[in-house]
Design an enzyme around this catalytic site. Structure first.
Site, PDB file in Angstrom:
ATOM      1  N   ASP A   1      83.535 -13.117   5.218  1.00 29.45           N
ATOM      2  CA  ASP A   1      83.497 -13.652   6.574  1.00 29.45           C
ATOM      3  C   ASP A   1      83.122 -12.483   7.488  1.00 29.45           C
ATOM      4  O   ASP A   1      83.951 -11.615   7.782  1.00 29.45           O
ATOM      5  CB  ASP A   1      84.885 -14.219   6.924  1.00 29.45           C
ATOM      6  CG  ASP A   1      84.987 -14.620   8.390  1.00 29.45           C
ATOM      7  OD1 ASP A   1      84.044 -14.368   9.159  1.00 29.45           O
ATOM      8  OD2 ASP A   1      86.033 -15.202   8.756  1.00 29.45           O
TER       9      ASP A   1
ATOM     10  N   GLN B   1      83.414 -10.980  12.514  1.00 30.90           N
ATOM     11  CA  GLN B   1      83.776  -9.819  13.340  1.00 30.90           C
ATOM     12  C   GLN B   1      83.085  -8.540  12.891  1.00 30.90           C
ATOM     13  O   GLN B   1      82.884  -7.644  13.709  1.00 30.90           O
ATOM     14  CB  GLN B   1      85.301  -9.601  13.323  1.00 30.90           C
ATOM     15  CG  GLN B   1      86.109 -10.743  13.910  1.00 30.90           C
ATOM     16  CD  GLN B   1      85.813 -11.020  15.377  1.00 30.90           C
ATOM     17  OE1 GLN B   1      85.237 -10.196  16.092  1.00 30.90           O
ATOM     18  NE2 GLN B   1      86.182 -12.200  15.836  1.00 30.90           N
TER      19      GLN B   1
ATOM     20  N   LYS C   1      78.949 -14.177  18.639  1.00 27.87           N
ATOM     21  CA  LYS C   1      79.741 -12.933  18.674  1.00 27.87           C
ATOM     22  C   LYS C   1      78.807 -11.724  18.578  1.00 27.87           C
ATOM     23  O   LYS C   1      79.246 -10.589  18.619  1.00 27.87           O
ATOM     24  CB  LYS C   1      80.749 -12.907  17.527  1.00 27.87           C
ATOM     25  CG  LYS C   1      81.777 -14.043  17.623  1.00 27.87           C
ATOM     26  CD  LYS C   1      82.838 -13.915  16.569  1.00 27.87           C
ATOM     27  CE  LYS C   1      83.532 -15.206  16.264  1.00 27.87           C
ATOM     28  NZ  LYS C   1      84.640 -15.527  17.169  1.00 27.87           N
TER      29      LYS C   1
HETATM   30  N1  PMP Z   1      86.129 -15.831  11.230  1.00 23.61           N
HETATM   31  C1  PMP Z   1      86.523 -14.892  12.080  1.00 23.61           C
HETATM   32  C2  PMP Z   1      87.043 -13.578  11.543  1.00 23.61           C
HETATM   33  C3  PMP Z   1      86.455 -15.119  13.443  1.00 23.61           C
HETATM   34  O1  PMP Z   1      86.873 -14.190  14.301  1.00 23.61           O
HETATM   35  C4  PMP Z   1      85.961 -16.356  13.913  1.00 23.61           C
HETATM   36  C5  PMP Z   1      85.868 -16.649  15.409  1.00 23.61           C
HETATM   37  N2  PMP Z   1      87.010 -16.344  16.115  1.00 23.61           N
HETATM   38  C6  PMP Z   1      85.552 -17.298  12.981  1.00 23.61           C
HETATM   39  C7  PMP Z   1      85.650 -17.006  11.655  1.00 23.61           C
HETATM   40  C8  PMP Z   1      85.023 -18.634  13.404  1.00 23.61           C
HETATM   41  O2  PMP Z   1      83.786 -18.488  14.038  1.00 23.61           O
HETATM   42  P1  PMP Z   1      83.073 -19.730  14.731  1.00 23.61           P
HETATM   43  O3  PMP Z   1      84.052 -20.290  15.709  1.00 23.61           O
HETATM   44  O4  PMP Z   1      81.883 -19.146  15.396  1.00 23.61           O
HETATM   45  O5  PMP Z   1      82.721 -20.703  13.665  1.00 23.61           O
END
Ligand code: PMP
Length: 574
Positions: A365, A368, A391
């Site tokens: 994932d 970040q 992000k």
């Molecule tokens: N994984 C992590 C580590 C995140 O910080 C986030 C967003 N806060 C997500 C997944 C989910 O991302 P999204 O809302 O863009 O799908």
């Protein structure tokens, strides 16, 4: 004429206490004139009762350039304190300033007898500003070690992250229109929630506008002029992203609506085919729900076991305990590149190496990590990587799923129709090859194109420079936050984290704190940050999080500290 420190010591020694106080009032008379144009908010020292502006005249750009402190105040006693600071610091290099024991000077002058506790805070604020200027100078001239005390191990082992050109955060900030508009209070926004969504530079906003105004059409549909242009831009963005991640081919890059959907696509499309009863899925308690729940649900559905890699007390993966949970039954290791709560940067390369030996598929994932740390899918030997555009200074509604060609081959699509189709018969259908296989229906075309522009912006700015800048701000923020009474900061030291700092302050609910910070135009997030299992593990229900990006500045950290001080005073008063 400014007095030297020895002269000040001598004069002080000869005076009684009352005359010392009077002397302090006169000491600032010899201060050089402070430039009128320097009386800006940027140069104001926060935390002082009176107005104080402080700048450094540094003769040269080399590391050894001597500093001259120039400051002014509307208070005579503060001008006297400035004279002491100038006598102490002038002529010293940044490094000498950082190593200098200023408290010994204050002690020898018995300053605590002559100034009130509030003035002492103001004096500390001035010292902090000088130290910050010294740190920033070292970063600017490439000798940033004292600031970037903690580079992540991932960075240490990478030659591409050495000798990095410094970033000029003010230049960067000017490229983000939303950060240049003043709040109704007249103050500029202090945006410390980029881990939720980063702001967009002008070039990304312009790109979206360009597409909409000049050649918008659906992608992979028409062969008219707009259609051809849009395909060229859409596929061009995919190629840019492939290069950014060092993927072998643009065909390994699938556009998705974001990280959450990307992980769900892998858990369902790959997981349902390859995870069976008795298998194990390995993850961690620090995962965002988006990288936890899909695996939890897959495990339930398939009769597999969800296992967690233990953490060290400071919130890192405990590699010494990895063998206790990683074995030949581990089908998937699903792990975050950087925790969105603890800030921990995980040792992905080492984890992949050990997972490989067990035949485990590794899903990272990167929501970040990708925006803040250079990512190399080949060097890290990743099976899957996902991240979100919003992000990474890009638009919402678009993200990326990278897969090794063989993994994409063995992954089923979970959404059907449109461009993903190869052939449809009454009894069955077949799919195009990746990436089209996973891009059903009309894609977020404009957003995907603008994501390519965001990636180009990051490349041009230099991701390594962004990382270095964020690390130096993280060091500074951690140092300053640690001085707040009753604070608990979660996660490891700067050496093992990125620009995410999550904390609680005794006696203050995170929601109240966030509301008070907002009153000072500081945007910070509160809540569980979609990491409920981690919050439960830490024994808290909510926390406050600040997160940094390329456009944050040293003054943003100063503003955060002022806002926290305001919150402390407000809540304590009640
Ligand atoms: N994984 C992590 C580590 C995140 O910080 C986030 C967003 N806060 C997500 C997944 C989910 O991302 P999204 O809302 O863009 O799908």
């Amino acid at each position: 004429m400014l007095m030297t420190l020895d002269e000040i010591f001598e004069e002080f020694a000869d005076l009684d206490r009352q005359d010392q106080s009077l002397y302090l009032l006169e000491l600032g008379d010899g201060l050089p004139e402070f430039p009128v144009c320097g009386r800006t908010d940027e140069n104001r020292v926060h935390g002082c009762q009176s107005q104080v502006w402080l700048i450094a005249d540094i003769s040269g750009t080399q590391e050894t350039a001597p500093f001259t402190i120039i400051a002014d105040s509307d208070s005579n006693i503060v001008r006297g304190l400035i004279a002491i600071l100038a006598a102490s610091y002038n002529g010293k290099t940044a490094r000498e300033i950082l190593e200098y024991d200023i408290d010994a000077v204050f002690h020898r002058l018995n300053l605590q007898q002559h100034i009130t506790p509030q003035r002492r805070n103001g004096l500390r604020g001035m010292v902090d500003r000088v130290l910050t200027l010294a740190r920033m100078h070292l970063v600017t001239c490439g000798g940033g070690e004292p600031v970037v005390r903690g580079r992540s191990p991932a960075v240490e082992s990478r030659p591409d992250l050495k000798n990095i050109p410094p970033l000029n955060p003010d230049d960067i900030r000017r490229q983000f229109p939303v950060l240049c508009k003043l709040h109704p209070s007249g103050l500029r926004p202090i945006f410390l929630d980029s881990a939720a969504s980063a702001q967009k530079p002008q070039c990304v906003i312009e790109k979206e506008r360009e597409v909409e105004e000049q050649y918008f059409a659906n992608a992979h549909r028409g062969t008219y002029q707009f259609g051809l242009r849009i395909d060229e831009e859409f596929e061009g963005s995919r190629a840019t992203i492939a290069t950014f991640l060092n993927a072998a081919s643009p065909n390994n890059i699938v556009f998705t609506p974001g990280t959450t959907i990307g992980i769900n696509m892998i858990a369902s499309g790959w997981g349902r085919r390859h995870v069976h009863a008795g298998d194990e899925i390995l993850t961690t308690i620090m995962e965002h729900h988006a990288n936890f729940v899909p695996w939890q649900q897959l495990a339930k559905e398939r009769g597999a076991t969800l296992k967690l890699i233990p953490l060290t007390p400071d919130g890192r993966i405990d590699l010494d305990q990895l063998d206790s949970v990683l074995n030949k039954r581990t089908r998937v290791l699903a792990i975050t590149g950087m925790s969105n709560m603890l800030g921990t940067v995980n040792p992905i390369r080492e984890l992949v190496r050990r997972a490989r030996a067990m035949g485990t598929c590794v899903v990272v994932d990167g929501a970040q990590s990708v925006p803040h740390l250079p990512t190399d899918v080949i060097a890290d030997d990743l099976d899957f990587l996902v991240f979100s555009g919003h992000k990474l200074y890009g638009p919402t509604g678009v993200g990326v799923l990278y897969g090794k060609p063989e993994r994409l081959e063995e992954m089923d699509p979970i959404i059907f129709g449109g461009h993903m189709i190869s052939e449809v018969r009454i009894d069955d259908s077949s799919w195009s090859a990746a990436p089209a296989k996973f891009e059903a229906g009309t894609m977020p075309i404009v957003q995907a194109i603008a994501l390519g522009t965001a990636v180009e912006w990051v490349q041009k700015t230099g991701l390594a420079s962004i990382h270095q800048h964020e690390q130096s701000l993280t060091t500074l923020a951690m140092e300053r936050l640690q001085t707040v009474p009753g604070i608990t900061i979660y996660g490891p030291d700067v050496a093992h984290r990125g620009g995410i700092i999550t904390f609680r302050i005794d006696g203050m609910h995170p929601e109240d704190l966030a509301a008070l910070l907002d009153q000072k135009d500081v945007s910070a997030r509160h809540g569980h940050h979609c990491t409920m299992p981690l919050h439960t593990y830490l024994g808290v229900s909510a926390t406050t999080r600040v997160s940094l990006a390329a456009y944050n500045t040293v003054d943003d950290i100063a503003a955060l500290m002022d806002a926290i001080e305001f919150a402390l005073k407000t809540l304590i008063r009640r």
